[in-house]
Design a protein around this motif. Structure first.
Motif, PDB file in Angstrom:
ATOM      1  N   GLY A 298      -2.019 -10.172  34.720  1.00 14.50           N
ATOM      2  CA  GLY A 298      -0.956 -10.305  33.729  1.00 14.50           C
ATOM      3  C   GLY A 298      -0.552  -8.965  33.165  1.00 14.50           C
TER       4      GLY A 298
ATOM      5  N   SER B  48       0.242 -14.473  26.242  1.00 11.98           N
ATOM      6  CA  SER B  48       0.517 -13.054  26.017  1.00 11.98           C
ATOM      7  C   SER B  48       0.430 -12.700  24.536  1.00 11.98           C
TER       8      SER B  48
ATOM      9  N   GLU C 115       5.271  -1.879  29.565  1.00 14.69           N
ATOM     10  CA  GLU C 115       4.541  -3.004  30.147  1.00 14.69           C
ATOM     11  C   GLU C 115       3.716  -2.510  31.330  1.00 14.69           C
TER      12      GLU C 115
ATOM     13  N   LEU D 248       1.793  -8.944  20.761  1.00 12.18           N
ATOM     14  CA  LEU D 248       1.669  -8.967  22.213  1.00 12.18           C
ATOM     15  C   LEU D 248       0.388  -8.249  22.614  1.00 12.18           C
TER      16      LEU D 248
END
Length: 796
Positions: free
Chosen positions: A563, A501, A577, A534
């Protein structure tokens, strides 16, 4: 303990202290004895070699030796003819440059107990000549290599592990005795200690030792250090290392005569302050770092490493010995910032024993006086403004029964706790337990329950059948959807990749973003500079995987990854996210084989993979629309990609990788990429599969070719055809796209196959012709399309 080393290791491991290996101190060493060098003469051939007379008490030997530290009167490790050294090396009489050598004087490396091969192993002057070396140095011992978890810093010492061994084997702990004889003058007349930052250094203690004679350590002390992988330095420094391993508390010795005003000041570093540490490196100190200083300058990085400016050396006569407690977080940050990890910092950053530092200080001071001939000054300099309050916990036997389903007898539970160093007092239904300062991991009653059961033995817990209600659970929709996507893409010939990540901030340029883009989530404390943000997209992890395959002669790659990607929402807010699936395809369309041809992958292969995903999730058809601007996805080549749309909602991007990005990753051929937001697809209504009987009546297929402006997407033409309210029009398939001189500038030809079929009858040619004419007229009216030709139908 009466347990063998292997038994003790097994019981330690079962009690949660994992023993990684049990190895002997030395293997296959026999016949080596203590030898006294009675005479040393030059070798007849000259050079560095000497001819030594060596006595074992009952015999004398002539030995050729090249070690620089051999001299008359020393006692050393001697292997006479017939002795066996590690590696099955048998010592025989040899002729060296014309002179017979009956045996050999051995180095640490030759004996297998150390790494120094440049000098012979010297022993104490009172070592009995002829004594077996294995017995004299206690080499018939074993080493337990223990894997210590971060919450058990008390086991980072021989005493800590011995306490555990005694508890699990019902043995007895022998705490090293303190043998310290104080003498005048008083310690506070020789030095002073001031702590300016009690938050980072809650306690600092020191002792003064005078009239020391710095020299080699005794053989027993040097050998025990070698056994744990340390190189003996001198008797003062070796004692501090010995006590660190014995009791687990780091110590440091200063040359008191080199301390300005004989003062110790514990403070934070000053702006721009530097220090040359014992490893010879110049360290630039930050103002947040705690240092040990004298009246003028820093003399050590607190809890990490001392300074070379006060190092104990051969000329040292006065020693100031430090034993302190430092805040673990401060030491951890300092060691990481300096890139300097030491045995001391390893222990301090996990939490030392604030109450045990005096015992370690006294133990080391007594040993230094013993091995160096020094005198310990009277009294201790101990700055401890806020003593640690005792921690007491109540332990109920009923609680043990409730937690683990069984309870040992009360006497057994008490013996276990006392064996682990917990003072215990009886009370109704259980005990009142005092938590020792070295057990910083114990703070709850259930922690005490865990201590009892792990030592008592998990095998003592009776096996029972579980009782209680069982409830069926449903897997979350998101997990089900992700698994569905994985199965669909794997069935389509793609392999799943799992990448980090954290990605390289240098990749931001490929996204058209500045390095300080506020939308990027940046780690404040990254492990590596190239893994400090990230990922805002799955692309770069997949590109790294593709590049790795290409470098290993695997140029045909089809990968996907499911992901999360991350986007900052501003200071103080959680990052956004988004769960996505990324798909990449480069090289050949299909794996190389005699039947597969050599066609290369293109954009429509990846589009087909996207359609497979959307269809598997039951979300309908996928269309590709042109992006609002070329900068919408700068990592894709302009005009070779677009926005993925499902039921009118944008869900991702698709396109061919931009040549600049392709070159940056050293990819030899074009790469096609798609990224779809599974979270956005989750918000689109699904279309449940519906059963429909097989058609009873034949279908008629008609082909239609229209000329439209080149800017008109084929999907728009398809939608225009499907928008006609005709239930008999079952299928519209684009089967050809053509552009060329015959079409004229700025135009293209699209050829469609249309399928007509009624549910209740066979369509006549007249009906089909009328339906087809309606389609043609609709395209002319809505898109200004020019019909190239209408071909006849065919019943199917």
């Amino acid at each position: 303990t009466e347990a063998t080393p292997a038994e003790a290791a097994e019981r330690l491991t079962m009690a949660g202290i994992e023993v990684a290996s049990v190895t002997p101190v030395v293997t296959r060493l026999s016949g080596v004895v203590v030898g006294e060098v009675t005479d040393v003469a030059s070798h007849p051939a000259g050079g560095p070699l000497t001819v030594c007379a060596v006595s074992t008490g009952s015999e004398r030997f002539s030995v050729v030796c090249g070690a620089p530290n051999v001299r008359r009167g020393v006692r050393a490790a001697f292997a006479p003819p017939g002795a066996v050294l590690p590696g099955e090396r048998r010592v025989e009489t040899a002729v060296i440059k014309g002179t017979p050598s009956h045996g050999m004087l051995c180095s640490e490396a030759e004996l297998g107990i150390g790494e120094d091969a440049s000098a012979i192993l010297l022993l104490d002057a009172d070592a009995p000549a002829g004594a077996d070396l294995v017995g004299y140095l206690a080499l018939d011992d074993v080493i337990l290599e223990v894997e210590v978890t971060p919450n058990r810093p008390d086991c980072l010492s021989v005493l800590g592990v011995a306490r555990e061994v005694a508890a699990v084997t019902r043995g007895r702990v022998r705490v090293p005795a303190l043998a310290i004889a104080e003498a005048d003058p008083a310690a506070d007349s020789l030095a002073t200690v001031t702590v300016d930052d009690a938050e980072l250094c809650p306690r600092y203690a020191a002792r003064a030792i005078t009239d020391v004679a710095v020299g080699p350590s005794p053989a027993w002390l040097a050998q025990r250090l070698r056994a744990v992988g340390l190189r003996p330095i001198n008797n003062v420094v070796d004692v501090t290392n010995y006590v660190l391993w014995e009791l687990g508390h780091p110590l440091h010795a200063f040359d008191r005569d080199l301390l300005v005003e004989h003062r110790i000041v514990v403070r934070r570093a000053r702006p721009g302050e530097t220090l040359v540490t014992l490893d010879g490196q110049t360290r630039r100190l930050a103002e947040t770092m705690l240092v040990i200083a004298d009246a003028e300058r820093a003399i050590g990085v607190a809890g990490v490493m001392g300074g070379a400016n006060t190092e104990v050396g051969p000329s040292t006569r006065q020693v100031l010995l430090e034993s302190a407690y430092f805040k673990p977080g401060s030491i951890r940050r300092t060691a990481k910032a300096l890139g300097l990890s030491t045995e001391a910092s390893y222990r301090f950053e996990r939490g030392a024993d604030i109450e045990g530092l005096r015992h370690a200080l006294d133990r080391a001071a007594g040993l230094i006086a013993e091995v160096s001939g020094g005198r310990v000054a009277r009294g201790v300099l101990d700055v401890y403004p806020r003593p640690r309050p005792p921690v007491e916990l109540g332990l109920r036997l009923q609680r043990i029964q409730r937690v683990i389903g069984a309870c040992p007898p009360a006497d057994t539970a008490r013996q276990i706790l006392e064996g682990l160093g917990f003072p215990v007092a009886p009370r109704a239904g259980g005990f009142q337990v005092t938590v020792p300062s070295f057990r910083r991991d114990v703070s709850l009653e259930d922690d005490l329950v865990e201590e009892i059961v792990r030592v008592w033995g998990y095998g003592e817990i009776p096996s029972t059948i579980p009782a209680g209600a069982l409830f069926l659970t449903r897997r979350p929709r998101q997990i089900v959807a992700q698994d569905t996507v994985r199965r669909a893409l794997a069935a389509a010939g793609y392999q799943e990749a799992i990448t980090l990540s954290l990605v390289n901030p240098a990749y931001l340029a490929h996204l058209g973003r500045p390095p300080d883009d506020a939308r990027i989530v940046t780690l404040q404390n990254p492990l590596a500079a190239d893994r400090s943000i990230l990922r805002p997209t799955l692309l770069f992890g997949l590109l790294e995987a593709v590049a790795t395959n290409v470098r290993r002669q695997a140029p045909d790659v089809r990968l996907f990854e499911v992901g999360r990607v991350f986007e900052s929402q501003g200071p103080g807010k959680l990052a956004l996210e988004d769960t996505r699936v990324g798909i990449v395809h480069t090289g050949l369309r299909a794996p190389r084989a005699w039947f597969s041809g050599k066609a290369r992958a293109d954009l429509f292969d990846v589009k087909g993979a996207v359609e497979t995903v959307v269809e598997a999730l039951g979300r309908g058809d996928v269309t590709v629309e042109a992006p609002d601007s070329p900068l919408a996805a700068p990592y894709l080549e302009e005009g070779r990609g677009g926005i993925l749309v499902v039921q009118g909602s944008p869900v991702g991007v698709i396109g061919e990788l931009h040549p600049a990005v392709q070159r940056a990753f050293d990819l030899p051929s074009a790469l096609f990429f798609a990224e779809v937001s599974l979270d956005r697809l989750e918000g689109i209504p699904s279309r449940a599969p519906a059963h429909r009987p097989l058609p009873r009546f034949p279908a008629v297929q008609r082909d239609l070719a229209v000329i439209v402006p080149a800017a008109v997407p084929a999907a728009e033409v398809s939608r225009a055809i499907q928008a006609i309210p005709n239930p008999a029009l079952k299928r519209v398939v684009l089967f050809d796209v053509y552009s060329g001189e015959q079409m004229g500038a700025g135009k293209k030809s699209l050829a469609y196959s249309l399928l007509y079929q009624a549910e209740d009858r066979t369509l006549t040619d007249a009906e089909v012709n009328a339906m087809h004419a309606e389609v043609v007229e609709s395209l002319r009216q809505s898109l200004g399309a020019e019909v190239r030709g209408v071909e006849g139908g065919e019943e199917t």
